[in-house]
Design a protein around this motif. Structure first.
Motif, PDB file in Angstrom:
ATOM      1  N   ASP A  11       0.731  -1.125   0.186  1.00 42.55           N
ATOM      2  CA  ASP A  11      -0.001  -0.089   0.017  1.00 42.55           C
ATOM      3  C   ASP A  11       0.824   1.365   0.137  1.00 42.55           C
ATOM      4  OD1 ASP A  11      -1.728   1.956   0.530  1.00 42.55           O
ATOM      5  OD2 ASP A  11      -2.964   1.044   1.960  1.00 42.55           O
ATOM      6  N   LEU A  14       1.182   3.674   3.260  1.00 43.42           N
ATOM      7  CA  LEU A  14       1.707   3.594   4.276  1.00 43.42           C
ATOM      8  C   LEU A  14       3.320   3.672   4.414  1.00 43.42           C
ATOM      9  CD1 LEU A  14       0.209  -0.100   4.589  1.00 43.42           C
ATOM     10  CD2 LEU A  14      -0.414   1.895   5.916  1.00 43.42           C
ATOM     11  N   SER A  17       8.619   0.548   5.682  1.00 47.83           N
ATOM     12  CA  SER A  17       9.293  -0.068   6.827  1.00 47.83           C
ATOM     13  C   SER A  17      10.391  -0.797   6.377  1.00 47.83           C
ATOM     14  CB  SER A  17       8.223  -0.875   7.773  1.00 47.83           C
ATOM     15  OG  SER A  17       7.684  -1.922   7.131  1.00 47.83           O
ATOM     16  N   CYS A  50       5.659  -6.956   7.221  1.00 48.23           N
ATOM     17  CA  CYS A  50       5.442  -5.594   6.546  1.00 48.23           C
ATOM     18  C   CYS A  50       6.592  -5.084   5.751  1.00 48.23           C
ATOM     19  CB  CYS A  50       5.402  -4.671   7.723  1.00 48.23           C
ATOM     20  SG  CYS A  50       3.556  -4.744   8.645  1.00 48.23           S
ATOM     21  N   ASN A  56      -1.416  -4.548   5.398  1.00 47.87           N
ATOM     22  CA  ASN A  56      -1.744  -4.721   6.789  1.00 47.87           C
ATOM     23  C   ASN A  56      -2.701  -5.947   7.206  1.00 47.87           C
ATOM     24  OD1 ASN A  56       0.155  -2.684   7.715  1.00 47.87           O
ATOM     25  ND2 ASN A  56      -1.557  -1.195   8.367  1.00 47.87           N
ATOM     26  N   ARG A  57      -3.573  -5.727   6.188  1.00 51.78           N
ATOM     27  CA  ARG A  57      -4.883  -6.746   6.391  1.00 51.78           C
ATOM     28  C   ARG A  57      -4.274  -8.302   6.129  1.00 51.78           C
ATOM     29  NH1 ARG A  57     -10.316  -5.766   3.381  1.00 51.78           N
ATOM     30  NH2 ARG A  57     -10.343  -4.274   4.914  1.00 51.78           N
ATOM     31  N   ARG A  67      -5.880  -5.518  12.561  1.00 56.14           N
ATOM     32  CA  ARG A  67      -5.044  -4.320  11.603  1.00 56.14           C
ATOM     33  C   ARG A  67      -4.445  -3.225  12.401  1.00 56.14           C
ATOM     34  NH1 ARG A  67      -8.849  -3.161   6.739  1.00 56.14           N
ATOM     35  NH2 ARG A  67     -10.218  -2.714   8.622  1.00 56.14           N
ATOM     36  N   GLY A  68      -5.194  -2.997  13.409  1.00 57.77           N
ATOM     37  CA  GLY A  68      -4.738  -1.690  14.312  1.00 57.77           C
ATOM     38  C   GLY A  68      -3.434  -2.313  15.000  1.00 57.77           C
ATOM     39  N   SER A  71      -0.719  -1.967  12.534  1.00 60.14           N
ATOM     40  CA  SER A  71      -0.572  -0.672  12.110  1.00 60.14           C
ATOM     41  C   SER A  71       0.493  -0.127  13.313  1.00 60.14           C
ATOM     42  CB  SER A  71      -1.838  -0.028  11.738  1.00 60.14           C
ATOM     43  OG  SER A  71      -1.558   1.487  11.602  1.00 60.14           O
ATOM     44  N   ARG A  74       3.893  -1.278  13.232  1.00 60.56           N
ATOM     45  CA  ARG A  74       4.619  -1.060  12.022  1.00 60.56           C
ATOM     46  C   ARG A  74       5.179   0.479  11.944  1.00 60.56           C
ATOM     47  NH1 ARG A  74       1.961  -1.584   6.325  1.00 60.56           N
ATOM     48  NH2 ARG A  74       3.537  -2.580   5.630  1.00 60.56           N
ATOM     49  N   GLY A  75       4.044   1.383  12.720  1.00 58.85           N
ATOM     50  CA  GLY A  75       4.740   2.802  13.012  1.00 58.85           C
ATOM     51  C   GLY A  75       5.584   2.890  13.987  1.00 58.85           C
TER      52      GLY A  75
END
Length: 121
Positions: A11, A14, A17, A50, A56-57, A67-68, A71, A74-75
């Motif tokens: 995506d 995003l 990473s 990632c 993410n899904r 998914r959160g 995310s 990853r962040g």
């Protein structure tokens, strides 16, 4: 940039990473070592997938998390690198064991009677 891999597409919205070679070695080691804490191993697998370009899904479905969660890790990796994957201290007051009055009374009731005490039995 992102690679398109089987099982999910990258995506472009995003943040990338892309771990360095040293970070990639550490992530693979954490994910595969038996002595690594379960949470850290899961985070390492999430970040590794990632970095391979999975969405993410797709990562969430394979890892069994929301998914959160994907995310968020990853962040944190993008912001702090490997240090971002460690456990942070929990908020609030530290938990301490407390001896309750009832527990003290219980132990007092289990003590042997004094030498001249009448027991009532």
């Amino acid at each position: 940039m992102w690679q398109v891999c089987a099982g999910g597409t990258g995506d472009s919205r995003l943040p990338p990473s892309a771990p360095t070679d040293d970070e990639r070695v550490a992530l693979v080691g954490w994910a595969s070592r038996r002595s690594t804490a379960q949470g850290l191993a899961l985070r390492a697998r999430i970040v590794s997938e990632c970095a391979q370009g999975h969405a993410n899904r797709a990562v969430a479905a394979r890892s069994g998390v929301a998914r959160g969660t994907v995310s968020g890790w990853r962040g944190r990796f993008v912001a702090d690198g490997l240090d971002g994957l460690g456990d942070e201290p929990r908020p609030g007051v530290l938990y301490r064991f407390r001896i309750h009055r009832g527990l003290l009374d219980l132990h007092a009731g289990c003590a042997p009677p004094a030498p001249n005490a009448r027991t009532g039995c």
